[in-house]
Design a protein around this motif. Structure first.
Motif, short mmCIF file in Angstrom:
data_model
loop_
_atom_site.label_atom_id
_atom_site.label_comp_id
_atom_site.label_asym_id
_atom_site.label_seq_id
_atom_site.Cartn_x
_atom_site.Cartn_y
_atom_site.Cartn_z
N LEU A 125 11.34 -12.47 -47.51
CA LEU A 125 11.29 -11.05 -47.86
C LEU A 125 10.54 -10.27 -46.80
O LEU A 125 10.70 -9.05 -46.70
CB LEU A 125 10.66 -10.83 -49.23
N VAL A 126 9.77 -10.94 -45.95
CA VAL A 126 9.05 -10.27 -44.87
C VAL A 126 10.04 -9.54 -43.97
O VAL A 126 9.86 -8.36 -43.66
CB VAL A 126 8.21 -11.27 -44.05
N ARG A 127 11.10 -10.21 -43.58
CA ARG A 127 12.10 -9.58 -42.70
C ARG A 127 12.74 -8.39 -43.39
O ARG A 127 12.91 -7.33 -42.79
CB ARG A 127 13.15 -10.61 -42.31
N ASP A 128 13.08 -8.54 -44.66
CA ASP A 128 13.69 -7.43 -45.39
C ASP A 128 12.74 -6.24 -45.51
O ASP A 128 13.15 -5.09 -45.37
CB ASP A 128 14.14 -7.88 -46.78
N LEU A 168 14.35 -5.98 -32.96
CA LEU A 168 14.69 -5.07 -34.07
C LEU A 168 16.19 -4.80 -34.06
O LEU A 168 16.84 -4.84 -35.10
CB LEU A 168 13.91 -3.77 -33.98
N ARG A 169 16.75 -4.54 -32.87
CA ARG A 169 18.17 -4.26 -32.78
C ARG A 169 19.00 -5.42 -33.32
O ARG A 169 19.92 -5.23 -34.11
CB ARG A 169 18.58 -3.95 -31.34
N GLN A 170 18.67 -6.62 -32.90
CA GLN A 170 19.42 -7.79 -33.36
C GLN A 170 19.32 -7.96 -34.88
O GLN A 170 20.33 -8.22 -35.54
CB GLN A 170 18.92 -9.06 -32.66
N ALA A 171 18.13 -7.81 -35.41
CA ALA A 171 17.95 -7.95 -36.87
C ALA A 171 18.68 -6.84 -37.61
O ALA A 171 19.29 -7.07 -38.65
CB ALA A 171 16.46 -7.93 -37.21
N PHE A 172 18.64 -5.64 -37.05
CA PHE A 172 19.28 -4.49 -37.70
C PHE A 172 20.80 -4.65 -37.71
O PHE A 172 21.45 -4.37 -38.72
CB PHE A 172 18.88 -3.20 -36.98
N VAL A 173 21.36 -5.11 -36.60
CA VAL A 173 22.81 -5.34 -36.53
C VAL A 173 23.21 -6.38 -37.57
O VAL A 173 24.21 -6.21 -38.28
CB VAL A 173 23.25 -5.74 -35.11
N ALA A 174 22.44 -7.44 -37.69
CA ALA A 174 22.75 -8.47 -38.69
C ALA A 174 22.61 -7.93 -40.11
O ALA A 174 23.35 -8.33 -41.01
CB ALA A 174 21.82 -9.68 -38.49
N TRP A 175 21.69 -7.01 -40.33
CA TRP A 175 21.39 -6.48 -41.66
C TRP A 175 22.40 -5.42 -42.11
O TRP A 175 22.90 -5.47 -43.21
CB TRP A 175 19.97 -5.92 -41.66
N VAL A 176 22.68 -4.43 -41.24
CA VAL A 176 23.56 -3.32 -41.64
C VAL A 176 24.80 -3.16 -40.78
O VAL A 176 25.60 -2.26 -41.02
CB VAL A 176 22.80 -1.96 -41.69
N GLY A 177 24.95 -4.00 -39.76
CA GLY A 177 26.16 -3.95 -38.95
C GLY A 177 26.18 -2.88 -37.88
O GLY A 177 27.24 -2.58 -37.33
N MET A 178 25.03 -2.32 -37.57
CA MET A 178 24.95 -1.33 -36.48
C MET A 178 23.54 -1.35 -35.90
O MET A 178 22.61 -1.82 -36.53
CB MET A 178 25.32 0.07 -36.97
N SER A 179 23.42 -0.82 -34.70
CA SER A 179 22.12 -0.78 -34.03
C SER A 179 21.23 0.27 -34.69
O SER A 179 21.73 1.17 -35.39
CB SER A 179 22.30 -0.44 -32.56
N PRO A 180 19.92 0.20 -34.45
CA PRO A 180 19.03 1.23 -34.99
C PRO A 180 19.41 2.63 -34.53
O PRO A 180 19.36 3.58 -35.31
CB PRO A 180 17.65 0.81 -34.47
#
Length: 115
Positions: free
Chosen positions: A49-52, A84-96
């Motif tokens: 949950l830390v990442r989320d 952050l960009r990599q995690a964000f793309v994996a999370w919502v499918g787009m860059s910050p």
């Protein structure tokens, strides 16, 4: 339950700290394995949950501030703007940056003139 609350409160209040499972377990005064069990038992989540929490905070800062992506990454505990960009793309499918731009675009209105 108390250990879980302590760990979760620490995560929320200290996103830019070392929030590894080992550090959270030490902070809560339990073993990593026990902390993982407590998380699953009490909040139906693993310490991932830390990442989320970091991503949610980043998304709020992206849409609510004009801070740079690098500054937001640091504030939310990411090692770099790229992580952050990599995690964000994996999370919502787009860059910050895309997320920030998309959220800032005004919604079209039915009376808008189409060119």
């Amino acid at each position: 339950m108390e250990e879980t609350r302590i760990a979760v409160d620490h995560v929320i209040g200290h996103l830019d700290d070392d929030l590894s499972a080992a550090r959270l377990a030490a902070f809560a005064g339990v073993s990593e394995r026990h902390l993982s069990r407590l998380f699953v038992e009490h909040i139906c989540r693993t310490p991932s949950l830390v990442r989320d929490a970091r991503l949610e905070a980043a998304s709020q800062l992206l849409t609510g501030t004009r801070e740079s992506v690098a500054t937001i990454a640091r504030r939310c505990g990411f090692a770099s703007a790229e992580s952050l960009r990599q995690a964000f793309v994996a999370w919502v499918g787009m860059s910050p940056s895309q997320y920030r731009t998309r959220d800032a675009e005004p919604e079209s209105t039915p009376w808008a003139v189409q060119s």
